[in-house]
Design an enzyme around this catalytic site. Structure first.
Site, short mmCIF file in Angstrom:
data_model
loop_
_atom_site.label_atom_id
_atom_site.label_comp_id
_atom_site.label_asym_id
_atom_site.label_seq_id
_atom_site.Cartn_x
_atom_site.Cartn_y
_atom_site.Cartn_z
NE ARG A 56 -2.85 0.39 3.63
CZ ARG A 56 -1.93 0.46 4.47
NH1 ARG A 56 -1.21 1.54 4.42
NH2 ARG A 56 -1.93 -0.18 5.54
CE1 TYR A 109 -17.86 11.12 -15.73
CE2 TYR A 109 -16.74 11.20 -13.83
CZ TYR A 109 -17.58 10.62 -14.65
OH TYR A 109 -17.51 9.32 -14.36
CG ASP A 182 -10.93 15.99 -15.03
OD1 ASP A 182 -9.99 15.33 -15.83
OD2 ASP A 182 -11.63 15.51 -14.45
CE LYS A 207 -13.37 7.53 -18.05
NZ LYS A 207 -13.78 8.93 -17.34
C1 PLP Z 1 -14.06 9.39 -16.03
C2 PLP Z 1 -13.74 10.85 -15.86
C3 PLP Z 1 -13.45 11.02 -14.47
C4 PLP Z 1 -13.68 9.64 -13.32
O1 PLP Z 1 -12.64 8.69 -13.65
P1 PLP Z 1 -13.10 7.27 -13.29
O2 PLP Z 1 -11.55 6.49 -13.61
O3 PLP Z 1 -14.09 6.71 -13.74
O4 PLP Z 1 -13.16 7.13 -11.76
C5 PLP Z 1 -13.26 12.19 -14.06
N1 PLP Z 1 -12.98 13.23 -14.98
C6 PLP Z 1 -13.35 13.06 -16.04
C7 PLP Z 1 -13.29 14.13 -17.25
C8 PLP Z 1 -13.80 11.79 -16.69
O5 PLP Z 1 -14.03 11.54 -17.97
#
Ligand code: PLP
Length: 393
Positions: A56, A109, A182, A207
């Site tokens: 961890r 998001y 983000d 993503k």
């Molecule tokens: C998918 C997404 C998230 C969240 O991420 P996870 O891996 O699904 O927890 C945050 N910000 C954006 C812009 C996203 O597309």
């Protein structure tokens, strides 16, 4: 565990391929091995080899990924988590306390808003969603004594709004607030928020960074000055003390994806541009939201702060929700699914899918909007697939 880097003279893809990826010293294996061990033998009590003690706290495969992520963003520290939301959660808990407020885009998001509003809201953190294009409104919201974090997503999901990161960094810093970006949609290949003044970058590595729709993960990346070092201690503590870390297999897949991010993004961008230009002229289409189109309100800004316009295209249909539903269910190559950023093209109806949690709030998404995650397939096939589905209206 944190990672320090001198300013890298290497280009993006060179860093993405090599940073943290030194060959294995015992065998010469060019691809560093995946370390599954949960614990590490000590040379006498406290005699750790390379600082490794327990999985961890630190794991060599995760360390490799973190070094690679920091280099890719031009940062000094990166922390890898089990999901994008776990990364966001760790960052918020690291930098905020009850009684403080996050100012954020009103088209963030949906999952980020749900986390901030419904989880952190219950622990005394307030939020103000607003239009980030309105700099006066952002400044006024940050003037509130309790406002300590400005949260920006650009391009935004799914409305593809472009926000001026450098301008908002100045507004935030003049009020001693932190700017978080983000960078999931843009990726570090197309946009480097730390160099534009952001204090922290968050990613859903699920993503584009993972890029193959086969691993869930997230990251926090920080800069390399003294303030970033302090921040890194706080985020590192959350990662260690709460434990939402990426497992070694997930870290490995994410590392593998990041190595090819640059070449994939070039193809995502050119395919998305071609599709956006094609759809603009289609009679069933009311509006195409893509920053690569010259009449997109954020086009010039995107050109200035990004090196390409990305692989996400949103489309609003004249036929309203029924048309959106029909097209979403009528393609063959574009698969109807949540998520984005993989090599395969995906179609999403945000109102009912990714953004269902914000229905009826200020963050609700138009019902006639479809979000396309344009993959790296042959673009002629993708256009034909869309044309067939649109012809059925
Ligand atoms: C998918 C997404 C998230 C969240 O991420 P996870 O891996 O699904 O927890 C945050 N910000 C954006 C812009 C996203 O597309």
């Amino acid at each position: 565990m944190t990672h320090h880097h001198a300013e890298s003279p290497l280009g993006f893809s060179t860093a993405a391929v090599h940073a943290g990826q030194d060959f294995d010293p015992t065998t010469g294996a060019v691809v560093p091995p995946i370390h599954l061990s949960s614990t590490y033998a000590q040379d006498g009590i406290g005699g750790l080899r390379g600082g490794y003690e327990y999985g961890r706290a630190a794991n060599p495969t995760r360390s490799s990924l973190q070094t690679q992520l920091a280099a890719a963003e031009g940062g000094g520290h990166a922390f890898s988590f089990a999901s994008g939301l776990a990364a966001e959660d760790a960052l918020i808990r690291a930098v905020m306390r009850p009684g403080q407020r996050i100012v954020m885009g009103d088209d963030a998001y949906g999952g980020s808003y749900r986390l901030i509003d419904r989880v952190h809201g219950n622990w005394g953190i307030a939020n103000t969603p607003l239009d980030l294009a309105d700099a006066d409104a952002v400044a006024a919201a940050l003037d509130a004594e309790d406002a300590t974090v400005l949260w920006v997503e650009t391009p935004s999901n799914p409305l593809m709004a472009i926000t001026d990161i450098a301008a908002l960094a100045e507004i935030a810093h003049s009020r001693s607030a932190l700017l978080v970006v983000d960078n999931t949609f843009a990726t570090p290949y197309l946009q480097q928020p730390l160099s534009l003044g952001a204090d922290a970058v968050v990613h859903s590595t699920t993503k584009y960074i993972g890029g193959h729709s086969d691993v869930v993960g997230g990251a926090v990346v920080l800069g390399s000055d003294a303030a970033a070092d302090d921040l890194a201690e706080q985020v590192g503590f959350q990662q260690f003390a709460v434990g939402a870390v990426s497992g070694p297999l997930d870290a490995y897949l994410t590392t593998r994806g990041l190595k090819t991010l640059g070449v994939r993004m070039d193809r995502h961008c050119s395919n998305a541009q071609a599709i956006a230009e094609h759809l603009v002229d289609h009679p069933a289409v009311e509006r195409v939201l893509y920053p690569g189109l010259p009449d997109h309100p954020g086009h010039d800004l995107a050109k200035a702060q990004m090196r390409g316009f990305g692989g996400m295209v949103s489309v609003q249909l004249r036929g309203g929700e029924p048309a959106a539903r029909k097209v979403a269910e009528g393609t063959r190559l574009f698969q109807l699914a949540e998520s984005l950023g993989g090599i395969e093209s995906l179609m999403n109806h945000p109102h009912h899918m990714t953004h269902a949690s914000v229905q009826g709030t200020e963050l609700a998404v138009p019902e006639n909007l479809l979000r396309l995650s344009v993959g790296i397939e042959d673009v002629a096939d993708l256009i034909e697939d869309l044309d067939k589905a649109l012809a059925g209206l």
